[in-house]
Design an enzyme around this catalytic site. Sequence first.
Site, PDB file in Angstrom:
ATOM      1  N   TYR A 195       0.861  -1.185   0.000  1.00 23.80           N
ATOM      2  CA  TYR A 195       0.000   0.000   0.000  1.00 23.80           C
ATOM      3  C   TYR A 195       0.894   1.231   0.000  1.00 23.80           C
ATOM      4  CZ  TYR A 195      -3.530   3.339   1.647  1.00 23.80           C
ATOM      5  OH  TYR A 195      -4.384   4.411   1.776  1.00 23.80           O
TER       6      TYR A 195
ATOM      7  N   ASP B 166       9.338   2.715  -0.567  1.00 19.77           N
ATOM      8  CA  ASP B 166       8.325   3.411   0.227  1.00 19.77           C
ATOM      9  C   ASP B 166       8.659   3.136   1.682  1.00 19.77           C
ATOM     10  OD1 ASP B 166       6.188   4.069   1.775  1.00 19.77           O
ATOM     11  OD2 ASP B 166       4.668   3.163   0.488  1.00 19.77           O
TER      12      ASP B 166
ATOM     13  N   LYS C 141       5.000   9.502   8.484  1.00 15.20           N
ATOM     14  CA  LYS C 141       4.966   8.983   9.858  1.00 15.20           C
ATOM     15  C   LYS C 141       6.075   9.564  10.747  1.00 15.20           C
ATOM     16  CE  LYS C 141       2.366   5.034   8.265  1.00 15.20           C
ATOM     17  NZ  LYS C 141       0.992   5.127   8.664  1.00 15.20           N
TER      18      LYS C 141
HETATM   19  N1  HOZ Z   1      -3.440   3.320   6.193  1.00 16.72           N
HETATM   20  C1  HOZ Z   1      -3.071   3.338   7.563  1.00 16.72           C
HETATM   21  C2  HOZ Z   1      -2.515   2.044   8.017  1.00 16.72           C
HETATM   22  N2  HOZ Z   1      -1.751   1.329   7.093  1.00 16.72           N
HETATM   23  C3  HOZ Z   1      -4.239   3.677   8.436  1.00 16.72           C
HETATM   24  C4  HOZ Z   1      -4.307   5.095   8.690  1.00 16.72           C
HETATM   25  C5  HOZ Z   1      -5.386   5.468   9.696  1.00 16.72           C
HETATM   26  O1  HOZ Z   1      -6.479   4.934   9.619  1.00 16.72           O
HETATM   27  O2  HOZ Z   1      -5.131   6.298  10.550  1.00 16.72           O
END
Ligand code: HOZ
Length: 426
Positions: free
Chosen positions: A144, A239, A267
């Site tokens: 992802y 990534d 992050k």
């Molecule tokens: N896409 C995020 C985890 N892989 C989640 C982000 C969120 O819901 O805060």
Amino acid sequence: MLYQRSSALFKEAQKYIPGGVNSPVRAFKAVGGDPIFVKHASGAYLYDEDGNRLIDYIASWGPLILGHAYEPVINAVIDKAKKGTSFGMPTQIETELARLAVSMVPNIDKIRFVNSGTEACMSAVRLARGYTGKDKIIKFSGCYHGHSDSFLIQAGSGAVTFGSPNSPGVTQGTAKDTLLARYNDLESVHQIVAANKDEIAAVIIEPVAGNMGCIIPSNEFINGLRNICTQENILLIFDEVMTGFRLGRGGAQEALNIDADILCFGKVIGGGLPVGAFAARSEIMTHLAPEGPVYQAGTLSGNPLAMAAGLAMLSELDQRPEIFDSLAKKTAYLHDSFDEVLNKKGIPYHINRFGSMISVHFTEEPVTDFESSAKGNNDMFKKYFHGMLDKGIYLPPSAFESYFLNDALSCQDLDETISALEGLTF
Ligand code: HOZ
């Protein structure tokens, strides 16, 4: 534990926000029940709207590597906020964070700040296309890279949890330029490259995947990927939104001893504020506007509050690199203890771990790619998730996510977590 107030708040949120949340995985759809609404947090703990204290294993999905409300970060943000929150003009602190990030990460000379990991990855791919003059990219099933169109092709994380790994709204025209390979399967990459000779601009990968649970690349796979890219003039994009400044000062590149061509961050680099970034050697970065023709911009890019949080966070990690080792040791302790407990219970499971990332999969087979991750027993996962939650342990509410340990977790917290697992009946 009672969650009446959280449930009431969720009901109200659903009236005004699609699904009641601003990011799908938060809605608990994969595990059932209502999401927990957080009131505040400190160190390793979340405190919810019903007054429950939870030991947190997601750390805001990774950024809070030093724990919640970490004082130097909070103070830096407060100090900055008093001087103005956004200017849309250059500020010195952007250069300070850029200089520090460049000094910590191998193979980068310049970095561009954006607001999220999504922006970082989509801009990195545009830069790769502009630099190479080629259109196609390879991504891996279950990886992802945020929610921009090119990446919602067999995507992991919330996209797979909610059954839209190929989202409606992504046009055929865009999808045809994203070619799909299998994680840990070099042959699948060879085949795609051979069938699309001189058309591939970049391969983008989570060097340690965290969006189909935590998945570790084999040495052969990740080294082979580097070699294919070099031989075929394809840029290798790591990534590192999850792994950057988490697996070590130099992230996954350093931990795996592999050089990438473009790096994406998010992050930890923002210390808990919205920051993304992409970076590369000067030769590549000079193609970016205003130096070069590849366009990318943003009103809140390099925002002073976000830069202050990121600078405070990275400074701490730069000065105390032993944090990474200590986090890895805590994660290994959790892994060993979970092994002991789950073996005693006679439950089929596999645990994957790298540094401070870890995930539990309820399946007989080793989990090495999206297919094997998807074979996990979700009923078992739901019992595990809710059982742990009842005992005050907050885990990711989907099997397709990694846990992120934070430095504030004490040995006592880890032991409380292990006892909670001991007490579970599946
Ligand atoms: N896409 C995020 C985890 N892989 C989640 C982000 C969120 O819901 O805060």
